[in-house]
Write a protein that holds these residues in place. Structure first.
Motif, PDB file in Angstrom:
ATOM      1  N   ALA A 110      -6.025   8.109 -18.926  1.00 21.53           N
ATOM      2  CA  ALA A 110      -6.527   8.055 -17.559  1.00 21.53           C
ATOM      3  C   ALA A 110      -5.416   7.939 -16.547  1.00 21.53           C
ATOM      4  O   ALA A 110      -5.597   8.266 -15.381  1.00 21.53           O
ATOM      5  CB  ALA A 110      -7.487   6.859 -17.404  1.00 21.53           C
ATOM      6  N   VAL A 111      -4.259   7.435 -16.968  1.00 23.70           N
ATOM      7  CA  VAL A 111      -3.142   7.287 -16.028  1.00 23.70           C
ATOM      8  C   VAL A 111      -2.765   8.625 -15.430  1.00 23.70           C
ATOM      9  O   VAL A 111      -2.486   8.744 -14.239  1.00 23.70           O
ATOM     10  CB  VAL A 111      -1.917   6.686 -16.754  1.00 23.70           C
ATOM     11  CG1 VAL A 111      -0.753   6.592 -15.802  1.00 23.70           C
ATOM     12  CG2 VAL A 111      -2.260   5.316 -17.301  1.00 23.70           C
ATOM     13  N   ALA A 112      -2.748   9.647 -16.233  1.00 25.07           N
ATOM     14  CA  ALA A 112      -2.274  10.944 -15.776  1.00 25.07           C
ATOM     15  C   ALA A 112      -3.150  11.532 -14.687  1.00 25.07           C
ATOM     16  O   ALA A 112      -2.717  12.376 -13.910  1.00 25.07           O
ATOM     17  CB  ALA A 112      -2.209  11.917 -16.960  1.00 25.07           C
ATOM     18  N   SER A 113      -4.415  11.084 -14.609  1.00 23.36           N
ATOM     19  CA  SER A 113      -5.320  11.658 -13.629  1.00 23.36           C
ATOM     20  C   SER A 113      -5.449  10.790 -12.389  1.00 23.36           C
ATOM     21  O   SER A 113      -6.344  10.993 -11.578  1.00 23.36           O
ATOM     22  CB  SER A 113      -6.708  11.842 -14.254  1.00 23.36           C
ATOM     23  OG  SER A 113      -7.245  10.588 -14.655  1.00 23.36           O
ATOM     24  N   ALA A 114      -4.568   9.789 -12.233  1.00 20.62           N
ATOM     25  CA  ALA A 114      -4.638   8.916 -11.065  1.00 20.62           C
ATOM     26  C   ALA A 114      -4.434   9.713  -9.789  1.00 20.62           C
ATOM     27  O   ALA A 114      -3.633  10.636  -9.728  1.00 20.62           O
ATOM     28  CB  ALA A 114      -3.566   7.823 -11.157  1.00 20.62           C
ATOM     29  N   ALA A 115      -5.167   9.302  -8.736  1.00 22.44           N
ATOM     30  CA  ALA A 115      -5.123  10.012  -7.461  1.00 22.44           C
ATOM     31  C   ALA A 115      -3.907   9.596  -6.671  1.00 22.44           C
ATOM     32  O   ALA A 115      -3.247   8.621  -6.984  1.00 22.44           O
ATOM     33  CB  ALA A 115      -6.402   9.728  -6.674  1.00 22.44           C
ATOM     34  N   PRO A 116      -3.588  10.308  -5.562  1.00 18.22           N
ATOM     35  CA  PRO A 116      -2.480   9.907  -4.700  1.00 18.22           C
ATOM     36  C   PRO A 116      -2.703   8.531  -4.112  1.00 18.22           C
ATOM     37  O   PRO A 116      -3.815   8.009  -4.118  1.00 18.22           O
ATOM     38  CB  PRO A 116      -2.462  10.989  -3.619  1.00 18.22           C
ATOM     39  CG  PRO A 116      -3.149  12.156  -4.235  1.00 18.22           C
ATOM     40  CD  PRO A 116      -4.180  11.578  -5.157  1.00 18.22           C
ATOM     41  N   VAL A 162      -5.059  -8.532  -5.678  1.00 20.96           N
ATOM     42  CA  VAL A 162      -4.003  -8.627  -6.679  1.00 20.96           C
ATOM     43  C   VAL A 162      -4.594  -8.453  -8.071  1.00 20.96           C
ATOM     44  O   VAL A 162      -5.627  -9.050  -8.388  1.00 20.96           O
ATOM     45  CB  VAL A 162      -3.277  -9.987  -6.571  1.00 20.96           C
ATOM     46  CG1 VAL A 162      -2.494 -10.289  -7.831  1.00 20.96           C
ATOM     47  CG2 VAL A 162      -2.346 -10.000  -5.366  1.00 20.96           C
ATOM     48  N   LEU A 163      -3.943  -7.624  -8.886  1.00 21.53           N
ATOM     49  CA  LEU A 163      -4.280  -7.488 -10.298  1.00 21.53           C
ATOM     50  C   LEU A 163      -3.226  -8.254 -11.087  1.00 21.53           C
ATOM     51  O   LEU A 163      -2.033  -7.946 -10.989  1.00 21.53           O
ATOM     52  CB  LEU A 163      -4.289  -6.018 -10.718  1.00 21.53           C
ATOM     53  CG  LEU A 163      -5.175  -5.080  -9.889  1.00 21.53           C
ATOM     54  CD1 LEU A 163      -5.173  -3.677 -10.496  1.00 21.53           C
ATOM     55  CD2 LEU A 163      -6.602  -5.609  -9.777  1.00 21.53           C
ATOM     56  N   ASP A 214      -5.228   2.094  -4.423  1.00 20.31           N
ATOM     57  CA  ASP A 214      -6.514   1.569  -4.849  1.00 20.31           C
ATOM     58  C   ASP A 214      -6.324   0.899  -6.210  1.00 20.31           C
ATOM     59  O   ASP A 214      -5.469   1.296  -7.005  1.00 20.31           O
ATOM     60  CB  ASP A 214      -7.500   2.736  -4.948  1.00 20.31           C
ATOM     61  CG  ASP A 214      -8.920   2.275  -5.214  1.00 20.31           C
ATOM     62  OD1 ASP A 214      -9.198   1.890  -6.359  1.00 20.31           O
ATOM     63  OD2 ASP A 214      -9.742   2.336  -4.293  1.00 20.31           O
ATOM     64  N   ALA A 215      -7.133  -0.110  -6.499  1.00 18.56           N
ATOM     65  CA  ALA A 215      -7.016  -0.801  -7.791  1.00 18.56           C
ATOM     66  C   ALA A 215      -7.158   0.157  -8.957  1.00 18.56           C
ATOM     67  O   ALA A 215      -6.487   0.012  -9.985  1.00 18.56           O
ATOM     68  CB  ALA A 215      -8.061  -1.914  -7.883  1.00 18.56           C
ATOM     69  N   THR A 216      -8.028   1.162  -8.823  1.00 21.33           N
ATOM     70  CA  THR A 216      -8.253   2.090  -9.934  1.00 21.33           C
ATOM     71  C   THR A 216      -7.009   2.916 -10.235  1.00 21.33           C
ATOM     72  O   THR A 216      -6.826   3.368 -11.365  1.00 21.33           O
ATOM     73  CB  THR A 216      -9.436   3.023  -9.623  1.00 21.33           C
ATOM     74  OG1 THR A 216      -9.170   3.739  -8.406  1.00 21.33           O
ATOM     75  CG2 THR A 216     -10.726   2.229  -9.465  1.00 21.33           C
ATOM     76  N   LEU A 248      -5.124  -2.260  -2.676  1.00 17.57           N
ATOM     77  CA  LEU A 248      -5.943  -2.289  -1.467  1.00 17.57           C
ATOM     78  C   LEU A 248      -6.970  -3.421  -1.509  1.00 17.57           C
ATOM     79  O   LEU A 248      -7.587  -3.654  -2.555  1.00 17.57           O
ATOM     80  CB  LEU A 248      -6.678  -0.962  -1.297  1.00 17.57           C
ATOM     81  CG  LEU A 248      -5.900   0.207  -0.697  1.00 17.57           C
ATOM     82  CD1 LEU A 248      -6.743   1.470  -0.779  1.00 17.57           C
ATOM     83  CD2 LEU A 248      -5.539  -0.085   0.756  1.00 17.57           C
ATOM     84  N   PRO A 249      -7.172  -4.112  -0.387  1.00 15.86           N
ATOM     85  CA  PRO A 249      -8.169  -5.192  -0.377  1.00 15.86           C
ATOM     86  C   PRO A 249      -9.569  -4.645  -0.616  1.00 15.86           C
ATOM     87  O   PRO A 249      -9.932  -3.571  -0.135  1.00 15.86           O
ATOM     88  CB  PRO A 249      -8.033  -5.772   1.037  1.00 15.86           C
ATOM     89  CG  PRO A 249      -7.475  -4.651   1.864  1.00 15.86           C
ATOM     90  CD  PRO A 249      -6.552  -3.905   0.937  1.00 15.86           C
ATOM     91  N   GLY A 250     -10.340  -5.404  -1.390  1.00 19.79           N
ATOM     92  CA  GLY A 250     -11.713  -5.016  -1.674  1.00 19.79           C
ATOM     93  C   GLY A 250     -11.880  -4.097  -2.858  1.00 19.79           C
ATOM     94  O   GLY A 250     -12.999  -3.896  -3.337  1.00 19.79           O
ATOM     95  N   THR A 251     -10.775  -3.528  -3.361  1.00 22.00           N
ATOM     96  CA  THR A 251     -10.902  -2.573  -4.471  1.00 22.00           C
ATOM     97  C   THR A 251     -10.883  -3.260  -5.836  1.00 22.00           C
ATOM     98  O   THR A 251     -11.168  -2.631  -6.855  1.00 22.00           O
ATOM     99  CB  THR A 251      -9.792  -1.510  -4.429  1.00 22.00           C
ATOM    100  OG1 THR A 251      -8.506  -2.130  -4.605  1.00 22.00           O
ATOM    101  CG2 THR A 251      -9.804  -0.771  -3.102  1.00 22.00           C
TER     102      THR A 251
END
Length: 239
Positions: A229-235, A98-99, A196-198, A136-139
């Motif tokens: 950086a938001v715009a380059s977030a992955a799927p 959790v963030l 993912d957290a990122t 995701l857990p661990g991220t």
């Protein structure tokens, strides 16, 4: 948010049904926590009995709580049969991290993420006017380095991670003084696969940096590195 007004206090059966649903539908581990009682004046207090309890009706009942959490439906039903008023707690670091951010920053980040069609998991409105994003857990361990790449100093942002060894309070638990915990984005089949957290951090870092700047009395810059950086977030990532 899904809930624009405060819902009524949950019935005991609602708590048990919600706990079973989290285990059955999401395969999340669930843990019964403390609950609210009335003191001699009729005011709510935590079942733990501590007069200065920092989280009334919203914490584990024993130090070895982690061993008692379960995702087995039969076990979960039995837990709430023993104490129907128990709060519903979800251990973090197992099925999700959790963030956590302030309510203001969380609402801004949520709106920004939805506007940019970024992957989102469930989002929780928690006690203390906090917003929690499930990832995701661990991220969560990637958060400090990712923030630095965004040009942010982690220590200056009101953004924390709950991973292994932590927990969150789940709806429809009622706490004091926050009232009933609610979902800002409910768990649904559409958000079963957590990001993912990122992937969540771009919007969150932007919102937290904006909040920190405004708290210092400055004008929030329109284009921080984190916003770009938001715009380059992955799927979306896997669950």
């Amino acid at each position: 948010m899904d809930e624009c007004t405060a819902p009524p206090p949950p019935r005991d059966g609602d708590l048990a049904e919600a706990a079973v649903r989290y285990a059955e539908d999401r395969q999340w581990d669930v843990l019964p926590g403390t609950w609210l009682e009335s003191d001699p004046t009729g005011a709510p207090r935590c079942s733990c009995g501590a007069p200065d309890c920092p989280a009334p009706g919203a914490h584990p009942t024993r130090p070895d709580w982690a061993t008692g959490a379960s995702g087995a439906v039969a076990a979960v039903r039995h837990m709430w049969q023993k104490q129907p008023r128990s709060s519903v707690l979800l251990p973090t670091g197992r099925s999700f991290d959790v963030l956590e951010v302030s309510e203001n920053a969380g609402c801004l980040a949520l709106a920004r993420s939805e506007r940019m069609d970024l992957p989102l998991g469930p989002v929780l409105g928690a006690p203390g006017r906090r917003i929690m994003f499930f990832v995701l857990p661990g991220t969560g361990g990637k958060v400090p380095d990712t923030l630095r790449r965004f040009g942010c100093r982690p220590s200056t942002l009101d953004l924390s991670v709950r991973g292994r060894g932590g927990w969150v309070v789940a709806p429809p638990t009622r706490t004091v003084p926050a009232g009933t915990v609610v979902w800002a984005r409910r768990p649904t089949p559409a958000n079963r696969w957590l990001p993912d957290a990122t992937q969540a951090l771009g919007a969150l870092a932007y919102a937290c940096a904006r909040e920190a700047t405004e708290a210092r009395g400055g004008a929030a810059p329109a284009g921080r590195p984190a916003a770009g950086a938001v715009a380059s977030a992955a799927p979306a990532g896997r669950r």
